[in-house]
Motif scaffolding. Structure first.
Motif, PDB file in Angstrom:
ATOM      1  N   ARG A 226       0.816  -1.300   0.259  1.00 54.07           N
ATOM      2  CA  ARG A 226       0.008  -0.297  -0.106  1.00 54.07           C
ATOM      3  C   ARG A 226       0.778   1.381   0.079  1.00 54.07           C
ATOM      4  O   ARG A 226       0.430   2.478  -1.123  1.00 54.07           O
TER       5      ARG A 226
ATOM      6  N   ILE B 256     -10.596   5.502   5.894  1.00 57.53           N
ATOM      7  CA  ILE B 256     -10.434   5.237   8.059  1.00 57.53           C
ATOM      8  C   ILE B 256      -9.628   4.929   7.414  1.00 57.53           C
ATOM      9  O   ILE B 256      -8.823   3.460   6.936  1.00 57.53           O
TER      10      ILE B 256
ATOM     11  N   MET C 286     -15.768   4.260   8.227  1.00 59.95           N
ATOM     12  CA  MET C 286     -15.925   3.117   7.026  1.00 59.95           C
ATOM     13  C   MET C 286     -16.222   3.502   6.245  1.00 59.95           C
ATOM     14  O   MET C 286     -17.412   3.832   6.443  1.00 59.95           O
TER      15      MET C 286
ATOM     16  N   GLY D 191     -10.172   0.825   1.310  1.00 62.41           N
ATOM     17  CA  GLY D 191      -9.726  -0.741   2.025  1.00 62.41           C
ATOM     18  C   GLY D 191     -10.682  -1.350   1.830  1.00 62.41           C
ATOM     19  O   GLY D 191     -12.258  -1.072   1.326  1.00 62.41           O
ATOM     20  N   ASP D 192     -10.125  -2.527   1.142  1.00 59.40           N
ATOM     21  CA  ASP D 192     -11.556  -3.542   0.563  1.00 59.40           C
ATOM     22  C   ASP D 192     -12.926  -4.069   1.898  1.00 59.40           C
ATOM     23  O   ASP D 192     -14.013  -3.299   1.254  1.00 59.40           O
ATOM     24  N   GLY D 193     -12.702  -3.909   3.519  1.00 61.21           N
ATOM     25  CA  GLY D 193     -13.534  -4.007   3.962  1.00 61.21           C
ATOM     26  C   GLY D 193     -14.090  -2.784   3.971  1.00 61.21           C
ATOM     27  O   GLY D 193     -15.298  -2.925   4.235  1.00 61.21           O
TER      28      GLY D 193
ATOM     29  N   MET E 190     -18.182  -2.531   2.877  1.00 64.48           N
ATOM     30  CA  MET E 190     -19.335  -1.185   3.822  1.00 64.48           C
ATOM     31  C   MET E 190     -20.294  -0.674   3.793  1.00 64.48           C
ATOM     32  O   MET E 190     -21.440  -0.151   3.731  1.00 64.48           O
TER      33      MET E 190
ATOM     34  N   ASN F 205      -6.198  -5.487   0.700  1.00 64.73           N
ATOM     35  CA  ASN F 205      -5.938  -7.239   1.265  1.00 64.73           C
ATOM     36  C   ASN F 205      -6.638  -8.356   1.963  1.00 64.73           C
ATOM     37  O   ASN F 205      -6.159  -9.366   2.590  1.00 64.73           O
TER      38      ASN F 205
ATOM     39  N   ILE G 155      -6.305  -3.263  10.092  1.00 67.17           N
ATOM     40  CA  ILE G 155      -6.105  -2.710  11.668  1.00 67.17           C
ATOM     41  C   ILE G 155      -7.188  -3.108  12.475  1.00 67.17           C
ATOM     42  O   ILE G 155      -5.979  -2.816  14.160  1.00 67.17           O
TER      43      ILE G 155
ATOM     44  N   THR H  56     -12.481 -10.263   5.397  1.00 60.74           N
ATOM     45  CA  THR H  56     -13.198  -9.396   5.040  1.00 60.74           C
ATOM     46  C   THR H  56     -13.666 -10.493   3.717  1.00 60.74           C
ATOM     47  O   THR H  56     -13.100 -11.495   3.416  1.00 60.74           O
TER      48      THR H  56
END
Ligand SMILES: Cc1ncc(C[n+]2csc(CCOP(=O)(O)OP(=O)(O)O)c2C)c(N)n1
Length: 199
Positions: free
Chosen positions: A13, A34, A57, A81-83, A87, A110, A115, A121
């Motif tokens: 990243r 975030i 998020m 981020g993917d998560g 969401m 990832n 974090i 996820t």
């Protein structure tokens, strides 16, 4: 459009964020999501046109969409981020519908909520690029490696229409730690966008 899970290089990243920022010569806005995406944006060097999301998020893309619509002459990037993207998936359909020509989403995938303890996820199985294309963002791409990522960013800087670039990344945490001062972040960003005169 990719319909299968990608067989791409696992990248990093912070390295990709530095590669992106190095290409920004026209006060492009960059909205870091975030946690790690904005930590690595911070670590890539201060820019008044950077916004660092704290606390919730899934808001990098919605904020970036607002900036892109408000300032159509400015290129805007969302780093998510993917998560966080999963969401807030509805934002992809909104972005596809409104189709801002100046907005690019970069997803750092990832496959974990790094974090908060690296829980998996749904992106372990879901294809973010396939999802984005299915939502109507036709220009959605996996970056095969760092050179391909740079090529895609170059294309984003020169394209008409929303675009999404996804990269498979490693499980490393962000390199920096954004200063947690929301009022300062907002103020500096608004000055960086030219909508607030410095006091
Ligand atoms: C709405 C909301 N739910 C949960 C959290 C707690 N939380 C903060 S960051 C995070 C994980 C973010 O995962 P991802 O976007 O994939 O980024 P990564 O940490 O992997 O870089 C979680 C669960 C939060 N801040 N906001």
């Amino acid at each position: 459009m990719s319909t299968a899970l990608p067989n791409t290089k696992i990248m990093n990243r912070h390295d990709l964020t530095c590669r992106l920022v190095a290409k920004l010569a026209h006060e492009e806005a960059v909205i870091g999501g975030i946690g790690n995406t904005n930590f690595d944006l911070w670590a890539a060097g201060p820019r008044p046109q950077n916004f660092y999301m704290l606390g919730s998020m899934g808001l990098a893309c919605p904020i970036a969409l607002g900036v892109a619509l408000a300032q159509p002459q400015r290129r805007v990037f969302a780093l998510e981020g993917d998560g966080s993207l999963l969401m807030q998936l509805g934002c992809l359909t909104t972005i596809a519908s409104l189709a801002p020509s100046n907005l690019t989403i970069i997803v750092m995938d990832n496959g974990i909520y790094q974090i908060t303890g690296s829980q998996p996820t749904p992106a372990m199985r879901a294809d973010i690029v396939g999802i984005a294309a299915g939502c109507g963002i036709a220009s959605s791409h996996w970056a095969a490696d760092e050179a391909d990522f740079e090529r895609l960013v170059d294309a984003a800087l020169d394209t008409q229409g929303p675009m999404l670039i996804a990269a498979k990344i490693d499980d490393k945490p962000g390199v920096g730690a954004t200063r947690r001062d929301p009022a300062q972040i907002r103020e500096r960003f608004m000055q960086g966008l030219g909508v607030r005169i410095p006091i």
